[in-house]
Design an enzyme around this catalytic site. Sequence first.
Site, PDB file in Angstrom:
ATOM      1  N   ASP A 353       9.519   7.825  -4.734  1.00 61.41           N
ATOM      2  CA  ASP A 353       8.143   8.115  -5.110  1.00 61.41           C
ATOM      3  C   ASP A 353       7.796   9.496  -4.550  1.00 61.41           C
ATOM      4  O   ASP A 353       8.556  10.081  -3.776  1.00 61.41           O
ATOM      5  CB  ASP A 353       7.238   7.031  -4.513  1.00 61.41           C
ATOM      6  CG  ASP A 353       5.765   7.273  -4.793  1.00 61.41           C
ATOM      7  OD1 ASP A 353       5.437   7.658  -5.922  1.00 61.41           O
ATOM      8  OD2 ASP A 353       4.963   7.094  -3.865  1.00 61.41           O
ATOM      9  N   ASP A 545       5.739   3.848  -1.106  1.00 64.38           N
ATOM     10  CA  ASP A 545       4.769   3.432  -0.093  1.00 64.38           C
ATOM     11  C   ASP A 545       3.552   2.727  -0.661  1.00 64.38           C
ATOM     12  O   ASP A 545       2.756   2.179   0.091  1.00 64.38           O
ATOM     13  CB  ASP A 545       4.288   4.658   0.704  1.00 64.38           C
ATOM     14  CG  ASP A 545       3.367   5.544  -0.111  1.00 64.38           C
ATOM     15  OD1 ASP A 545       2.345   5.993   0.425  1.00 64.38           O
ATOM     16  OD2 ASP A 545       3.662   5.789  -1.301  1.00 64.38           O
ATOM     17  N   ASP A 549       4.459   0.760  -6.100  1.00 55.77           N
ATOM     18  CA  ASP A 549       5.903   0.854  -5.898  1.00 55.77           C
ATOM     19  C   ASP A 549       6.551  -0.503  -5.667  1.00 55.77           C
ATOM     20  O   ASP A 549       7.779  -0.620  -5.703  1.00 55.77           O
ATOM     21  CB  ASP A 549       6.214   1.754  -4.690  1.00 55.77           C
ATOM     22  CG  ASP A 549       5.754   3.186  -4.901  1.00 55.77           C
ATOM     23  OD1 ASP A 549       5.831   3.663  -6.041  1.00 55.77           O
ATOM     24  OD2 ASP A 549       5.314   3.818  -3.925  1.00 55.77           O
TER      25      ASP A 549
END
Length: 652
Positions: A353, A545, A549
């Site tokens: 990410d 995080d 996700d």
Amino acid sequence: MKKKKRNLRDIKPHTEDKHNHSHDDGHNHGGESSGFKTYVPAVISFTMLIIGIALDYFDTTFFKDWIRIIWYGIAYIPVGFPVVKAGWKSIKNGDVFTEFFLMSIATVGAFAIGEYPEGVAVMLFYAVGELFQDAAVNKAKGNIKALLDVRPKEANVFRNGDVKSVSPETVTIGEKIQIRVGEKIPLDGVLISEKGTLNTAALTGESKPDTILKGASVFAGSINLENVIEVEVTKEFKDSSIARILDLVQNATARKSKTELFIRKFARIYTPIVVYLAIAVTLIPYFFVDDYVFTDWLYRALIFLVISCPCALVISIPLGYFGGLGAASKNGILFKGASFLDAMTKINTLVMDKTGTVTKGVFKIKEIKAIGYAEKEFMKYLMAIEEQSTHPIAKAILAYKEEGSEFSASDVSEIAGKGLKGTVNGKTVLVGNKALLTAHNIEVLAETETIVESIVLVAIENEFAGYVFIADELKDDAKETITALQKVGIQNIMMLSGDKDAITQKVAAELHIATAKGGLLPEDKLNEVEILKKNPKNKIAFIGDGINDAPVLAASDVGIAMGGLGSDVAIETADVIIQTDQPSKVVKAIKISRSTRKIVWQNIALAFGVKMIVLILGAGGMATMWEAVFADVGVALLAILNAVRLQKMSWD
């Protein structure tokens, strides 16, 4: 999704569910009292074994015959019964040759030939090995919250003229709810207040807080940053965005393959071999030995079985993993189980990410361009206006100079969706986007069109005076992380983000990541990973995080969450947690995993080698069960010393 965890009171075949966080038998090893109960069977057996050996040594008159049998039988039960029970269940399920079966027939055989202390000792060592393994896994898991705890617990709904706090599941479509500053929006809906500023990073990955106007859609899981807002509910909780994401997590988890520990796989080959060899030791000499006595060779075969118990293997393997888990913990990395140390060694593809993972998730001024004014004077005009705003971008601008702007603004007004207008030192100042300046017939520089980050344009007295662009900062170790990953052999690196594609591509270029995609919803990220998984050669780790996700963390071979600032659902779903939020820790996790696996295999080779030597001696009648037991203890001690090396290694 949840399964009973194997422990000494209910031993199951060695499999490990990566999202197993519950104990159906009521044992919670994180607590002190229940943790003590786990050790009680081993303590009872050990105490009774030592007392029994002492009584044997002193040759007491009463400690004989049935008293001796009963004493050692009672000592055997606490550690032996769960294993015998598990072996019987495996046989009923059609799986005969398990380590439980081998343990059972070997130790029962020891009792049959009168070697009671040895039978208890062998099973006790096995129990100690299990305790080591449980300790390793439980230390890594800690006190992680349950997955569904991240759901909003309350909704403040308008009913009968009052605001009532109720469960989100009870709110119906069309009802109006109130969300205070700092609270999560509990259900999807439409904003009925004039405006609101929401943090949607956990859902979308969008790094910039979103300012929305009346009539705009809002999603459950977003956080209200400014002012009390009111929302009209458009979806029931079960259909809300956060419920949908949690459902994705559950489905992705169900698709994940289970990882069996090595000893379980090895036992399927090792166990039938030693059982058949024991039968051979009993029967084959009949055809070659003149003075063959069945009971003598049966005795030797039972000794062979006792020696063949894989105690040293059972102890040395979890000890090696325990060393790896401990080394990782010292470096701010939490593995939720030993199997994930193994899985990490196989990773060849890393998907990450952006926001909060390689960036700080905090806005900062990246560039100031003043036209016709000195930079400091230009910023004084800008800060004087922004002091009237509580928007996160305004806060980033005001951080330019802590002591304040020194200029003061008056008649500041907000132009919805465009920016602010006010008077500073008698001059009209406009601060906002291109639409604001265009509406006042002010021409802006063409170069501003190429800036993908958040940009604040400024006009003073109807003349374009410059701009400030603000962006999320890269973490200090982000660049070195990518370089280090490539050095350890991770060449296939991809970035997936919910942030704007232009911003994602720019960050990826800075980090020298070849493949990047932005503007992705949680479903899109999951689809991208599923495409990668179609190639069986790809072993995928994902680092993230946010709540958005979580489905990808669950679907990947190894899910890695940023634990310092990451969302609860991401931390719960992940297999590995980086406590310090430093992406460079992922490189350390890989190095620690590889070293751990190397030491585990060293321990396996040592245990297996010694075991084979003693097995051969036992088959020839040159070794007793006590020699086998002590051989196991020696191997276990060497394994401990080998595993301790992990704590001393440097991972930089």
